[in-house]
Design a protein around this motif. Sequence first.
Motif, PDB file in Angstrom:
ATOM      1  N   GLY A  82       0.819  -1.204   0.000  1.00 54.95           N
ATOM      2  CA  GLY A  82       0.000   0.000   0.000  1.00 54.95           C
ATOM      3  C   GLY A  82       0.850   1.249   0.000  1.00 54.95           C
ATOM      4  N   VAL A  83       0.389   2.270   0.692  1.00 52.06           N
ATOM      5  CA  VAL A  83       1.130   3.530   0.808  1.00 52.06           C
ATOM      6  C   VAL A  83       2.197   3.373   1.891  1.00 52.06           C
ATOM      7  N   PHE A  84       3.459   3.344   1.492  1.00 52.76           N
ATOM      8  CA  PHE A  84       4.521   3.171   2.489  1.00 52.76           C
ATOM      9  C   PHE A  84       5.681   4.145   2.308  1.00 52.76           C
ATOM     10  N   ILE A  85       5.650   4.997   1.282  1.00 58.99           N
ATOM     11  CA  ILE A  85       6.684   6.020   1.128  1.00 58.99           C
ATOM     12  C   ILE A  85       6.232   7.288   1.848  1.00 58.99           C
ATOM     13  N   THR A  86       6.857   7.560   2.991  1.00 64.22           N
ATOM     14  CA  THR A  86       6.452   8.696   3.850  1.00 64.22           C
ATOM     15  C   THR A  86       4.924   8.715   3.950  1.00 64.22           C
ATOM     16  N   PRO A  87       4.334   7.676   4.537  1.00 61.64           N
ATOM     17  CA  PRO A  87       2.901   7.434   4.394  1.00 61.64           C
ATOM     18  C   PRO A  87       1.979   8.321   5.212  1.00 61.64           C
ATOM     19  N   THR A  88       2.450   8.912   6.303  1.00 63.95           N
ATOM     20  CA  THR A  88       1.568   9.692   7.165  1.00 63.95           C
ATOM     21  C   THR A  88       2.161  11.071   7.440  1.00 63.95           C
ATOM     22  N   LEU A  89       1.349  11.917   8.028  1.00 63.64           N
ATOM     23  CA  LEU A  89       1.830  13.249   8.411  1.00 63.64           C
ATOM     24  C   LEU A  89       2.985  13.141   9.392  1.00 63.64           C
ATOM     25  N   ASP A  90       2.895  12.228  10.347  1.00 65.06           N
ATOM     26  CA  ASP A  90       3.985  12.063  11.314  1.00 65.06           C
ATOM     27  C   ASP A  90       5.284  11.695  10.612  1.00 65.06           C
ATOM     28  N   HIS A  91       5.209  10.826   9.609  1.00 65.62           N
ATOM     29  CA  HIS A  91       6.404  10.479   8.847  1.00 65.62           C
ATOM     30  C   HIS A  91       6.972  11.714   8.137  1.00 65.62           C
ATOM     31  N   CYS A  92       6.086  12.506   7.558  1.00 63.65           N
ATOM     32  CA  CYS A  92       6.525  13.716   6.854  1.00 63.65           C
ATOM     33  C   CYS A  92       7.279  14.652   7.788  1.00 63.65           C
ATOM     34  N   LEU A  93       6.713  14.887   8.954  1.00 65.29           N
ATOM     35  CA  LEU A  93       7.340  15.818   9.895  1.00 65.29           C
ATOM     36  C   LEU A  93       8.672  15.280  10.407  1.00 65.29           C
ATOM     37  N   ALA A  94       8.754  13.970  10.581  1.00 71.89           N
ATOM     38  CA  ALA A  94      10.013  13.379  11.027  1.00 71.89           C
ATOM     39  C   ALA A  94      11.094  13.518   9.957  1.00 71.89           C
ATOM     40  N   VAL A  95      10.726  13.343   8.695  1.00 73.14           N
ATOM     41  CA  VAL A  95      11.673  13.510   7.597  1.00 73.14           C
ATOM     42  C   VAL A  95      12.204  14.943   7.562  1.00 73.14           C
ATOM     43  N   ARG A 119      -4.390   6.392  -3.364  1.00 69.65           N
ATOM     44  CA  ARG A 119      -4.731   5.276  -2.478  1.00 69.65           C
ATOM     45  C   ARG A 119      -4.923   5.753  -1.040  1.00 69.65           C
ATOM     46  N   PRO A 120      -5.692   4.988  -0.235  1.00 69.36           N
ATOM     47  CA  PRO A 120      -5.894   5.369   1.175  1.00 69.36           C
ATOM     48  C   PRO A 120      -4.575   5.392   1.935  1.00 69.36           C
ATOM     49  N   ARG A 121      -4.419   6.386   2.788  1.00 66.27           N
ATOM     50  CA  ARG A 121      -3.201   6.521   3.576  1.00 66.27           C
ATOM     51  C   ARG A 121      -3.435   5.965   4.975  1.00 66.27           C
ATOM     52  N   PRO A 122      -2.392   5.452   5.620  1.00 72.12           N
ATOM     53  CA  PRO A 122      -2.566   4.780   6.910  1.00 72.12           C
ATOM     54  C   PRO A 122      -3.195   5.632   8.001  1.00 72.12           C
ATOM     55  N   ASP A 123      -2.978   6.945   7.976  1.00 76.43           N
ATOM     56  CA  ASP A 123      -3.528   7.785   9.042  1.00 76.43           C
ATOM     57  C   ASP A 123      -4.893   8.368   8.686  1.00 76.43           C
ATOM     58  N   GLY A 124      -5.427   7.974   7.525  1.00 76.71           N
ATOM     59  CA  GLY A 124      -6.765   8.428   7.146  1.00 76.71           C
ATOM     60  C   GLY A 124      -6.807   9.780   6.469  1.00 76.71           C
ATOM     61  N   ARG A 125      -5.690  10.499   6.436  1.00 73.74           N
ATOM     62  CA  ARG A 125      -5.656  11.783   5.754  1.00 73.74           C
ATOM     63  C   ARG A 125      -5.529  11.571   4.242  1.00 73.74           C
TER      64      ARG A 125
END
Length: 226
Positions: A74-87, A102-108
């Motif tokens: 599924g979506v696994f490349i920087t998949p959530t907002l938390d991942h984005c902020l950590a990057v 596609r649906p993202r793991p955090d629902g956004r």
Amino acid sequence: MHPLVSALEGRLIVSCQAYPGEPMRDPGTMAQIAASVERGGAAAVRAQGLEDIRQVKEAVDVPVIGIWKDGTEGVFITPTLDHCLAVLDAGADVLALDGTTRPRPDGRSFAETVAAVRERFSGPIMADCDSVESALAAAGAGADVIGTTLAGYTDARPRTEGPDLELLGELARALPATSVLVAEGRVHTPAQAAACADAGAFAVVVGTAITHPTTLTTWFRDAVES
């Protein structure tokens, strides 16, 4: 156009990644590879994982495009907002994330993720897309850079033998003038990289063919043994 992005026009970007479990799967090794490709003329490097981003950032003077792969489905490349902020916290100059529909793991949604990122980051955002539909949606949501990274890796399009030049041509015609189109995915030879530029790519990303000796070895092994 962001100055960091404009400096990439007509240039090569190199993706410096190793898969989990491989001997080169080490942030320090990836930083050395990044420094080596910078010396060879790479205008930017793409790094995966928070510690890789930190060490690559220290090793090079060119911009670092950061991603965080979490999972394999599924979506696994920087998949959530938390991942984005950590990057971003790790030091990436450009944030790259899955730009598919596609649906993202955090629902956004992608658009909601970009809007939340924009509350604290004004730098370039790169959307890793898989189709004309997702690319146009990502551009409409505010992505500065549209990459063909996921073309052929989802159900949206068949996987081509080399880069998806047809998709590149379609996007070159369809994307708004404010969007930057970057070719990425299965660019395995200099001739293919040139073909991507001819098809309308603003810049070209090469990874495996430069930075993945395991795969390169299998190519030569198969040629010799056949």
